[in-house]
Motif scaffolding. Structure first.
Motif, PDB file in Angstrom:
ATOM      1  N   LEU A  72      49.111  17.482-101.646  1.00 38.35           N
ATOM      2  CA  LEU A  72      49.470  15.981-100.951  1.00 38.35           C
ATOM      3  C   LEU A  72      49.207  15.527 -99.322  1.00 38.35           C
ATOM      4  O   LEU A  72      49.139  14.992 -99.154  1.00 38.35           O
ATOM      5  CB  LEU A  72      50.711  16.391-101.313  1.00 38.35           C
ATOM      6  N   SER A  73      49.601  17.187 -98.310  1.00 42.73           N
ATOM      7  CA  SER A  73      48.911  16.997 -97.108  1.00 42.73           C
ATOM      8  C   SER A  73      48.004  17.348 -96.107  1.00 42.73           C
ATOM      9  O   SER A  73      47.669  16.861 -95.236  1.00 42.73           O
ATOM     10  CB  SER A  73      50.475  17.546 -96.548  1.00 42.73           C
ATOM     11  N   THR A 115      44.793  12.777 -98.436  1.00 42.20           N
ATOM     12  CA  THR A 115      45.390  12.183 -97.871  1.00 42.20           C
ATOM     13  C   THR A 115      46.495  11.108 -96.857  1.00 42.20           C
ATOM     14  O   THR A 115      46.254   9.822 -96.407  1.00 42.20           O
ATOM     15  CB  THR A 115      47.397  12.754 -98.193  1.00 42.20           C
ATOM     16  N   THR A 149      52.177   5.316-101.214  1.00 45.27           N
ATOM     17  CA  THR A 149      52.071   7.194-101.435  1.00 45.27           C
ATOM     18  C   THR A 149      51.826   7.652-100.616  1.00 45.27           C
ATOM     19  O   THR A 149      52.846   8.627-101.257  1.00 45.27           O
ATOM     20  CB  THR A 149      51.648   6.170-102.827  1.00 45.27           C
ATOM     21  N   ALA A 150      50.737   7.385-100.207  1.00 44.45           N
ATOM     22  CA  ALA A 150      50.421   8.765 -99.367  1.00 44.45           C
ATOM     23  C   ALA A 150      51.526   9.234 -98.145  1.00 44.45           C
ATOM     24  O   ALA A 150      51.619   9.978 -97.510  1.00 44.45           O
ATOM     25  CB  ALA A 150      49.048   7.906 -98.448  1.00 44.45           C
ATOM     26  N   ASP A 178      54.649   8.819 -98.400  1.00 47.43           N
ATOM     27  CA  ASP A 178      55.868   9.457 -98.992  1.00 47.43           C
ATOM     28  C   ASP A 178      54.985  10.505 -99.661  1.00 47.43           C
ATOM     29  O   ASP A 178      56.036  12.393 -99.539  1.00 47.43           O
ATOM     30  CB  ASP A 178      56.069   8.626 -99.891  1.00 47.43           C
ATOM     31  N   ALA A 179      54.579  11.004 -99.442  1.00 47.94           N
ATOM     32  CA  ALA A 179      53.450  12.299-100.171  1.00 47.94           C
ATOM     33  C   ALA A 179      53.869  13.384 -98.769  1.00 47.94           C
ATOM     34  O   ALA A 179      54.367  14.743 -99.362  1.00 47.94           O
ATOM     35  CB  ALA A 179      51.991  11.776 -99.983  1.00 47.94           C
ATOM     36  N   ARG A 180      53.419  12.797 -97.893  1.00 45.43           N
ATOM     37  CA  ARG A 180      53.701  14.039 -96.606  1.00 45.43           C
ATOM     38  C   ARG A 180      54.839  14.951 -96.766  1.00 45.43           C
ATOM     39  O   ARG A 180      55.599  16.261 -96.836  1.00 45.43           O
ATOM     40  CB  ARG A 180      53.779  13.202 -95.736  1.00 45.43           C
ATOM     41  N   GLU A 227      56.231  18.723-105.743  1.00 46.78           N
ATOM     42  CA  GLU A 227      55.268  17.701-106.905  1.00 46.78           C
ATOM     43  C   GLU A 227      55.258  18.138-108.590  1.00 46.78           C
ATOM     44  O   GLU A 227      54.938  17.605-109.421  1.00 46.78           O
ATOM     45  CB  GLU A 227      54.324  17.811-106.471  1.00 46.78           C
TER      46      GLU A 227
END
Length: 204
Positions: free
Chosen positions: A156-157, A161, A178-179, A181-183, A190
């Motif tokens: 994700l990081s 992303t 969303t990207a 937030d993924a950090r 996850e």
């Protein structure tokens, strides 16, 4: 009279796994494994017929290390499934380049069969049987294998992303948000979050 064998299947598999861990799956070859063992390529053919057989040995070595024993019987069925999912993720995740081989050769592995037997027993106790049990087991395996690949090959990081966060927000408003937030989501968060969604869907 044939020469006596001096290498065990585990030794062959360990050498092949060392090649994969170092050079990736494309680096696996009879020649590379023979060099890892300090022998000639022709000498390796005394033990295995081809790369496909090496792959099966590697899968068996990795999956045999998965703890397939029954989890705490006093835990809920969901907690026991989570334990089994973590065991598979942690063991296979230590060698992420092997993941594609587990998909191809899983039916030949006693390790994954034992793991699956324990999981299906838990599902059965939870009242999940017949077609639903088939779908549940395959869904769990598919999720865990896919999650391992995403965690190690497309985290994700990662740069992918980051690239998404730089897309035009007017065209990709939901993906860019969303990207971002993924950090803030860890690999464990996850994995367990996705697993929870899957188990919610089983509705045992």
């Amino acid at each position: 009279m044939p020469r006596p064998r001096s290498l065990t299947p585990d030794q062959l598999a360990s050498a092949a796994l060392a090649v994969i861990d170092r050079d990736g799956l494309p680096g696996l070859s009879m020649r590379a494994v023979a060099q890892e063992l300090g022998m000639s390529t022709m000498g390796l053919y005394r033990y295995v017929h081809d790369r496909d057989e090496l792959e099966r040995l590697v899968v068996e070595l990795v999956l045999n290390a998965v703890d397939s024993g029954p989890p705490d019987p006093d835990a809920s069925w969901r907690e026991r499934i989570e334990v089994m999912a973590r065991r598979l993720r942690d063991t296979v995740g230590a060698h992420p380049a092997v993941v594609p081989l587990t998909i191809t050769h899983r039916h030949h592995s006693l390790g994954v069969l034992r793991w699956s037997e324990t999981v299906t027993a838990v599902l059965t106790e939870a009242g999940i049987e017949g077609d639903r049990r088939v779908i549940a087991l395959r869904g769990l395996l598919g999720y865990i294998i896919g999650a391992i690949q995403l965690e190690h090959l497309g985290p994700l990081s990662g740069p992918g992303t980051t690239a998404i966060t730089e897309l035009p927000p007017a065209e990709f408003p939901h993906m860019t948000e969303t990207a971002r937030d993924a950090r803030n989501i860890s690999a464990d968060q996850e994995f367990l979050g996705g697993l929870a969604l899957l188990l919610d869907g089983l509705g045992a």
